[in-house]
Design an enzyme around this catalytic site. Structure first.
Site, PDB file in Angstrom:
ATOM      1  N   CYS A 121       4.716   9.212  -3.681  1.00 22.10           N
ATOM      2  CA  CYS A 121       5.018   8.440  -2.462  1.00 22.10           C
ATOM      3  C   CYS A 121       6.135   7.439  -2.747  1.00 22.10           C
ATOM      4  CB  CYS A 121       3.737   7.799  -1.944  1.00 22.10           C
ATOM      5  SG  CYS A 121       3.869   7.341  -0.213  1.00 22.10           S
ATOM      6  N   HIS A 134      -0.863  11.276  -2.299  1.00 22.75           N
ATOM      7  CA  HIS A 134      -1.495  10.477  -3.355  1.00 22.75           C
ATOM      8  C   HIS A 134      -2.654  11.206  -4.033  1.00 22.75           C
ATOM      9  CE1 HIS A 134       0.416   6.560  -2.374  1.00 22.75           C
ATOM     10  NE2 HIS A 134       0.491   7.075  -1.168  1.00 22.75           N
ATOM     11  N   GLU A 174      -3.957  10.654  -6.758  1.00 27.32           N
ATOM     12  CA  GLU A 174      -4.803   9.697  -7.495  1.00 27.32           C
ATOM     13  C   GLU A 174      -5.930   9.139  -6.631  1.00 27.32           C
ATOM     14  OE1 GLU A 174      -1.895   9.205  -6.275  1.00 27.32           O
ATOM     15  OE2 GLU A 174      -1.692   7.173  -5.490  1.00 27.32           O
TER      16      GLU A 174
HETATM   17  N1  GLN Z   1       6.216   3.469   2.846  1.00 24.95           N
HETATM   18  C1  GLN Z   1       6.257   3.037   1.480  1.00 24.95           C
HETATM   19  C2  GLN Z   1       7.698   2.823   1.039  1.00 24.95           C
HETATM   20  O1  GLN Z   1       8.583   3.123   1.726  1.00 24.95           O
HETATM   21  C3  GLN Z   1       5.606   4.060   0.584  1.00 24.95           C
HETATM   22  C4  GLN Z   1       4.140   4.137   0.894  1.00 24.95           C
HETATM   23  C5  GLN Z   1       3.282   4.572  -0.238  1.00 24.95           C
HETATM   24  O2  GLN Z   1       3.676   4.587  -1.416  1.00 24.95           O
HETATM   25  N2  GLN Z   1       2.045   4.839   0.068  1.00 24.95           N
HETATM   26  O3  GLN Z   1       7.912   2.300  -0.028  1.00 24.95           O
END
Ligand code: GLN
Length: 204
Positions: free
Chosen positions: A82, A174, A176
């Site tokens: 992410c 995610h 994890e």
């Molecule tokens: N929206 C977040 C970003 O742009 C990422 C979200 C996440 O890691 N769950 O950094």
């Protein structure tokens, strides 16, 4: 028996503890990484979920951006989940801030829209076997462009959400946060298959 591989989790901000526990369950020795010395002791690095704009600032303040990029260019496996995938990307469609540029993709942040800011989706990921993977998306990015050497390992609604280019892996979701450790085991096997050159602990 082969010794356990040490995998670091970048611990400047984000969901570090969940990754450490999942990596240990997958069979790695997992440590939090906040300094260049800790980075030098790992055979692979995870950049967790969190807030990309914050972590990019902290990476330069802590002097870690350059050492991470140097290790990865020398072959150390890197996995960004992410926010971590955003930080590792070559380009971010809607962000005017330099990223590490370690995987040739353009990502779009928060791309799945408001209604879908958080969702659990059963993803088909052939590299992990036929059983669908329960993928948790939280304000997740998608892959808007993937370079010619990038393998798209999974898609959601026609957009790449798991990509790999050589030693660099990215997931929009995610792993994890679930008890399914298959992506952690996949990353551990990338680390196990990497020659230990550049890993000061293993080389010693
Ligand atoms: N929206 C977040 C970003 O742009 C990422 C979200 C996440 O890691 N769950 O950094």
């Amino acid at each position: 028996m082969a010794t356990k591989k040490t995998i670091g989790v970048l611990a400047l901000q984000g969901d570090v503890g969940e990754h450490l526990r999942a990596l240990e369950r997958a069979g790695a020795n997992a440590i939090a990484v906040k300094t260049a010395a800790q980075l030098a002791s790992v055979g692979g690095l995870v950049i967790p979920g969190g807030e990309s704009t914050t972590v990019m600032k902290l990476l330069s303040r802590f002097g870690l951006a350059e050492p991470i990029a140097t290790r990865v260019r020398a072959g150390m496996p890197l996995w960004g989940t992410c926010m971590g995938m955003i930080v590792a990307a070559r380009e971010v469609a809607d962000l005017d801030q330099p990223t590490l540029g370690l995987i040739d993709v353009t990502v779009r942040r928060n791309a799945f829209g408001r209604q879908n800011e958080s969702a659990e989706v059963d993803l088909t990921i052939p590299a992990l076997g036929s059983r669908p993977f329960p993928a948790i998306f939280i304000r997740a990015p998608w892959i808007e462009r993937a370079g010619p050497h990038v393998e798209v390992l999974a898609e959601r609604d026609g957009h790449g959400v798991m990509v790999r280019e050589g030693q660099v892996l990215g997931t929009s979701f995610h792993p994890e946060l679930t008890s399914d450790d298959r992506v952690h085991r996949y990353f551990l096997s990338m680390v196990e298959q990497t020659p230990t050159v550049g890993n000061s602990r293993d080389a010693a």
